[in-house]
Design a protein around this motif. Structure first.
Motif, PDB file in Angstrom:
ATOM      1  N   ALA A 142       0.831  -1.208   0.000  1.00 31.55           N
ATOM      2  CA  ALA A 142       0.000   0.000   0.000  1.00 31.55           C
ATOM      3  C   ALA A 142       0.865   1.258   0.000  1.00 31.55           C
ATOM      4  O   ALA A 142       0.553   2.243  -0.682  1.00 31.55           O
ATOM      5  N   GLU A 143       1.960   1.246   0.757  1.00 30.49           N
ATOM      6  CA  GLU A 143       2.874   2.393   0.758  1.00 30.49           C
ATOM      7  C   GLU A 143       3.441   2.631  -0.632  1.00 30.49           C
ATOM      8  O   GLU A 143       3.500   3.767  -1.109  1.00 30.49           O
ATOM      9  N   ARG A 144       3.869   1.571  -1.251  1.00 30.39           N
ATOM     10  CA  ARG A 144       4.505   1.692  -2.563  1.00 30.39           C
ATOM     11  C   ARG A 144       3.531   2.246  -3.600  1.00 30.39           C
ATOM     12  O   ARG A 144       3.869   3.149  -4.370  1.00 30.39           O
ATOM     13  N   VAL A 145       2.317   1.725  -3.601  1.00 27.45           N
ATOM     14  CA  VAL A 145       1.316   2.188  -4.569  1.00 27.45           C
ATOM     15  C   VAL A 145       0.952   3.643  -4.304  1.00 27.45           C
ATOM     16  O   VAL A 145       0.887   4.457  -5.232  1.00 27.45           O
ATOM     17  N   ALA A 146       0.719   4.001  -3.038  1.00 22.82           N
ATOM     18  CA  ALA A 146       0.348   5.380  -2.714  1.00 22.82           C
ATOM     19  C   ALA A 146       1.468   6.344  -3.085  1.00 22.82           C
ATOM     20  O   ALA A 146       1.224   7.416  -3.659  1.00 22.82           O
ATOM     21  N   PHE A 147       2.689   5.980  -2.770  1.00 25.89           N
ATOM     22  CA  PHE A 147       3.836   6.849  -3.036  1.00 25.89           C
ATOM     23  C   PHE A 147       4.061   7.033  -4.537  1.00 25.89           C
ATOM     24  O   PHE A 147       4.223   8.161  -5.019  1.00 25.89           O
ATOM     25  N   ILE A 148       4.071   5.942  -5.293  1.00 25.78           N
ATOM     26  CA  ILE A 148       4.322   6.033  -6.738  1.00 25.78           C
ATOM     27  C   ILE A 148       3.199   6.794  -7.428  1.00 25.78           C
ATOM     28  O   ILE A 148       3.449   7.683  -8.264  1.00 25.78           O
ATOM     29  N   LEU A 149       1.965   6.481  -7.096  1.00 27.91           N
ATOM     30  CA  LEU A 149       0.846   7.161  -7.758  1.00 27.91           C
ATOM     31  C   LEU A 149       0.842   8.654  -7.450  1.00 27.91           C
ATOM     32  O   LEU A 149       0.620   9.474  -8.350  1.00 27.91           O
ATOM     33  N   HIS A 150       1.095   9.027  -6.193  1.00 22.81           N
ATOM     34  CA  HIS A 150       1.014  10.440  -5.827  1.00 22.81           C
ATOM     35  C   HIS A 150       2.293  11.196  -6.148  1.00 22.81           C
ATOM     36  O   HIS A 150       2.271  12.220  -6.831  1.00 22.81           O
ATOM     37  N   ASP A 151       3.441  10.696  -5.679  1.00 19.41           N
ATOM     38  CA  ASP A 151       4.678  11.469  -5.774  1.00 19.41           C
ATOM     39  C   ASP A 151       5.334  11.388  -7.151  1.00 19.41           C
ATOM     40  O   ASP A 151       6.000  12.341  -7.562  1.00 19.41           O
TER      41      ASP A 151
END
Length: 322
Positions: A142-151
């Motif tokens: 979940a961290e990886r997906v949230a970070f890549i999609l947003h940042d």
């Protein structure tokens, strides 16, 4: 995901439009999420399979095919990441993300061709350097997906929330936690050291290695440097990370003494950063990626698993050696 209540009349097939305009973006997204081009291609293929499983009326009801494809591809990647964590616990040795060559250095029998040149589909920027991808591996799915999609891909937290099934506030926290991991693991960005300087250090390392100059090797390595190798049980390599610049230098000296007569080392670009490859009879058998801070090498990643080298050229890599 927003929809139209009525299908459009006379407009082009939205599925075809989406493939033409969105496939490269989806490959870029999926590779950063998964660290494997093969898995990324499978995820994108599954995304389009789901698109074409819908009726034309269902497709027409989707206002933004691109947004739909991104949402579905991201959810597929999230599921793959969750299962990959279990698979990588049984992986033989260390797992390193799949390295990518520079544009024009791909094989698959179709050099320069669109279908055989993933460099035309994956943008080699700072978000795919191997050091960054290794940090991503330490994150929760979940961290990886949230970070890549947003940042990286600039999606809003509301959009991210729809994909990962959490609130926007929770997704904001996930991305914040991911950023802390990145900062802790990469105190100095690769761009802080000019590319030409990094390439020069890799070149000096290659020359010292070929000359079996132990003092020069130690001088190029940070005292706290680490070296990690990935053979996947399919190629011989050192099974555990090597800690310490002097220890790495001695290990590389041993490799130099056992180097086959038909093996050559070439300078190349690995995920947008200066690196090396080892070729034997014109076939790439090892890829070396480096992280450099100032004038010293801090990390070396050695990929020998042949399944992760399938896109590297056989005998046509351009050498930058002088």
């Amino acid at each position: 995901m927003t929809t139209r209540s009525e299908p459009g009349n006379g407009r082009p097939d939205p599925g075809l439009d989406a493939i033409m305009s969105e496939r490269r973006q989806l490959i870029n997204l999926a590779y950063r999420l998964l660290g494997s081009l093969a898995e990324a291609e499978d995820a994108v293929q599954e995304t389009y399979t789901r698109w074409y499983a819908m009726s034309r009326r269902q497709q027409d009801a989707i206002e933004s095919p691109g947004a739909w494809l991104t949402t579905v591809a991201s959810r597929i990647c999230l599921n793959v990441l969750s299962s990959a964590r279990a698979r990588r616990e049984t992986y033989v040795g260390e797992w390193i993300p799949e390295p990518l060559p520079e544009h024009g250095e791909w094989s698959a029998g179709r050099p320069g061709g669109a279908s055989g040149d993933p460099a035309d589909r994956v943008t080699l920027d700072e978000s795919v350097n191997l050091a960054f991808l290794v940090v991503l591996e330490s994150m929760t799915p979940a961290e990886r997906v949230a970070f890549i999609l947003h940042d990286v891909f600039c999606h809003s937290f509301a959009e991210v929330a729809e994909i990962v099934g959490r609130t926007p506030a929770a997704c904001r926290q996930l991305a914040s936690s991911a950023r802390r991991r990145v900062r802790a693991a990469q105190p100095s960005a690769p761009s802080a050291t000019p590319a030409a300087h990094r390439a020069g250090i890799v070149r000096d390392f290659k020359r010292a290695w070929e000359a079996k100059d132990i003092d020069a090797l130690i001088g190029l390595l940070d005292p706290d440097a680490t070296a990690v190798a990935d053979g996947g049980g399919l190629a011989t390599t050192f099974p555990h990370p090597i800690e310490g610049g002097e220890q790495i230098a001695h290990a590389w000296l041993e490799i130099a003494h056992r180097r086959p007569a038909d093996m050559t080392f070439l300078e190349c670009t690995v995920n947008g950063q200066p690196g090396l490859v080892a070729q034997q009879d014109g076939v790439t058998v090892t890829v070396f990626a480096f992280e450099i801070a100032g004038d010293r090498i801090t990390h070396i990643w050695v990929v020998r698993n042949p399944e992760k080298l399938r896109h590297w050229t056989t005998g046509s890599l351009r050498s930058d050696a002088h």
